[in-house]
Scaffold this motif. Structure first.
Motif, short mmCIF file in Angstrom:
data_model
loop_
_atom_site.label_atom_id
_atom_site.label_comp_id
_atom_site.label_asym_id
_atom_site.label_seq_id
_atom_site.Cartn_x
_atom_site.Cartn_y
_atom_site.Cartn_z
N TYR A 1 0.83 -1.21 0.00
CA TYR A 1 0.00 0.00 0.00
C TYR A 1 0.86 1.26 0.00
O TYR A 1 0.45 2.31 -0.51
CB TYR A 1 -0.92 -0.02 1.23
N ALA B 1 -8.82 1.76 -1.67
CA ALA B 1 -8.02 2.97 -1.45
C ALA B 1 -6.81 3.00 -2.36
O ALA B 1 -6.46 4.05 -2.93
CB ALA B 1 -7.59 3.04 0.01
N VAL C 1 -14.39 4.85 2.34
CA VAL C 1 -13.11 5.11 1.67
C VAL C 1 -13.31 6.07 0.51
O VAL C 1 -12.59 7.07 0.36
CB VAL C 1 -12.48 3.79 1.18
N MET D 1 -12.11 9.97 -0.31
CA MET D 1 -11.20 10.24 -1.43
C MET D 1 -11.85 11.07 -2.54
O MET D 1 -11.15 11.71 -3.33
CB MET D 1 -10.68 8.92 -2.01
N LYS E 1 -6.74 6.01 -5.28
CA LYS E 1 -5.86 7.18 -5.13
C LYS E 1 -5.19 7.57 -6.44
O LYS E 1 -4.77 8.72 -6.61
CB LYS E 1 -4.83 6.93 -4.03
#
Length: 438
Positions: free
Chosen positions: A79, A125, A391, A395, A129
């Protein structure tokens, strides 16, 4: 004891559980308290404290569970690398010809990262991103972008290694390797349904898709695809050893951690700070899971002493439901539970009661494990407690209900997958039976 009396006791325990959960008590602590309540109705002579201590030790000392913190740590390490950026660059050149184009990166990217994460929220996530800003910048419709990410992020639970699969395998006393194998074909089906839905949406809404990107040379496509080699090698190495029987799930998890550290070091993302952060992240997640498992194990023993699971199974059997009707009732029950509690808790809360019913109806426990994982996936995109919604809310800056509406078509595709696997159970059992005949 009388069956009716035991069903009434189970209602009392369920009421206590809902009251505690509604009051904000941790799931693990709630399970321990409910186990203590159930013990009050157990036969005389059983030592409550000794039963708790024995269960806590025997449950946490399981060799099978050693794979859990290692797979979690592997995901935490990756991650913190540039993996998602390289994954986008490696996949996007090959998808421009498909209707929906780069939205398919959400599905394929989540499938790939799910194979090294084991966590739905981490998968969502990690991919979001990079893809959310890129898709927004290129003019893609936000609704389909958010919905496909929310739905595809759940693949982190269906593509092995999967944390819920490990938890279920330990709770149901079935093989972790067989669970991993059983999840592969359903994962491909879910990805195919998602990508098919994106294609149909794109053809029906051509004005919401940006113009096709300029064509790139085959050599440039290959050059960008080289970014996927580290991830592909890690997946291939870990799962080849697992599927071919060269190593146990725990040994594969250890090799996976080593591979993740090598990738992080190669990308110059392995610093002392990122290393400590990954260890602490894995420790927090493992501690949470182990507390839940300890509470669930104690409650399972307490329920077993009282005879409640068998009584409930006999009570449900008295309705003479067909196997398909039983699955339909359980699906409705899990969808409703998913609105109130997280997926992992759904597994440990219900297995002790549901497994006797499933066995009595003639379903294979491996097959039911995949069914249960799909229910957990639905819980991830069901408001108000769906983690994937939280999540993407963080975001994207949108509220969770907006994300939930975007994810609704993908929720129904998961339901369609459940129907397909119920009608054709050999889809799930094909690889486990091939690897472990008889």
């Amino acid at each position: 004891m009388d069956t009716t009396y035991l069903v009434e006791i189970s209602g009392l325990i369920l009421g206590a559980m809902l009251l505690l959960l509604g009051g904000g008590v941790w799931i693990g602590v709630t399970l321990l308290i409910c186990g203590f309540i159930a013990m009050q109705f157990a036969p005389a002579g059983i030592q409550i404290g000794a039963a708790m201590a024995t269960n806590a030790w025997s449950g946490s000392a399981s060799w099978s569970l050693a794979a859990l913190p290692l797979f979690i740590w592997m995901g935490e390490i990756l991650y913190r690398t540039r993996l998602s950026d390289e994954m986008f660059r490696g996949l996007s050149p090959w998808l421009n010809w498909l209707p929906g184009r780069l939205i398919h990166v959400n599905v394929l990217g989540c499938g790939l990262f799910g194979a090294v994460s084991g966590s739905s929220a981490a998968t969502t996530a990690m991919v979001a991103k990079i893809t959310l800003p890129e898709l927004r910048k290129r003019g893609y419709d936000e609704t389909i972008s958010l919905g496909s990410l929310a739905g595809a992020g759940t693949l982190g639970f269906l593509v092995p290694p999967s944390i819920p699969m490990i938890v279920y395998a330990v709770a149901a006393n079935v093989s972790i390797i067989q669970m991993f194998m059983a999840g592969l074909v359903p994962a491909v089906i879910v990805m195919a349904l998602y990508m098919g839905a994106i294609i149909v949406w794109s053809l029906m809404n051509p004005d919401k898709s940006p113009a096709r990107a300029p064509k790139t040379s085959f050599a440039n496509k290959l050059r960008e695809t080289l970014n996927l080699i580290p991830l592909a090698l890690l997946i291939l190495t870990v799962f080849s050893a697992l599927m071919l029987g060269w190593a146990t799930a725990t040994e594969c998890a250890a090799w996976g951690v080593l591979g993740a550290l090598v990738i992080a070091a190669w990308q110059k993302a392995l610093t002392w700070k990122s290393f400590v952060e990954s260890v602490m992240g894995a420790t927090r997640m493992t501690a949470m899971v182990m507390l839940i498992l300890t509470g669930a194990g104690y409650m399972s023993i307490a329920m077993g002493y009282t005879g409640i699971p068998n009584a409930l199974a006999a009570w449900v059997d008295s309705f003479h439901l067909s196997p398909y009707a039983l699955i339909a009732v359980l699906t409705l029950m899990y969808v409703l539970l998913g609105c109130a509690i997280d997926g992992l808790s759904m597994i440990v809360l219900t297995t002790v009661v549901v497994l006797p019913m499933i066995q009595q109806a003639g379903f294979d426990l491996i097959w039911f494990g995949i069914f249960l994982v799909l229910m957990v996936e639905m819980a991830q995109i069901t408001p108000p407690v769906g983690f994937n919604l939280f999540v993407l809310q963080t975001m994207s800056g949108r509220d969770s209900l907006t994300v939930a509406r975007a994810a609704l078509p993908f929720f129904f595709l998961l339901l369609a997958t459940v129907a397909i696997l119920t009608i054709f159970p050999d889809i799930v059992m094909f690889l486990p039976k091939m690897a472990f005949p008889g």
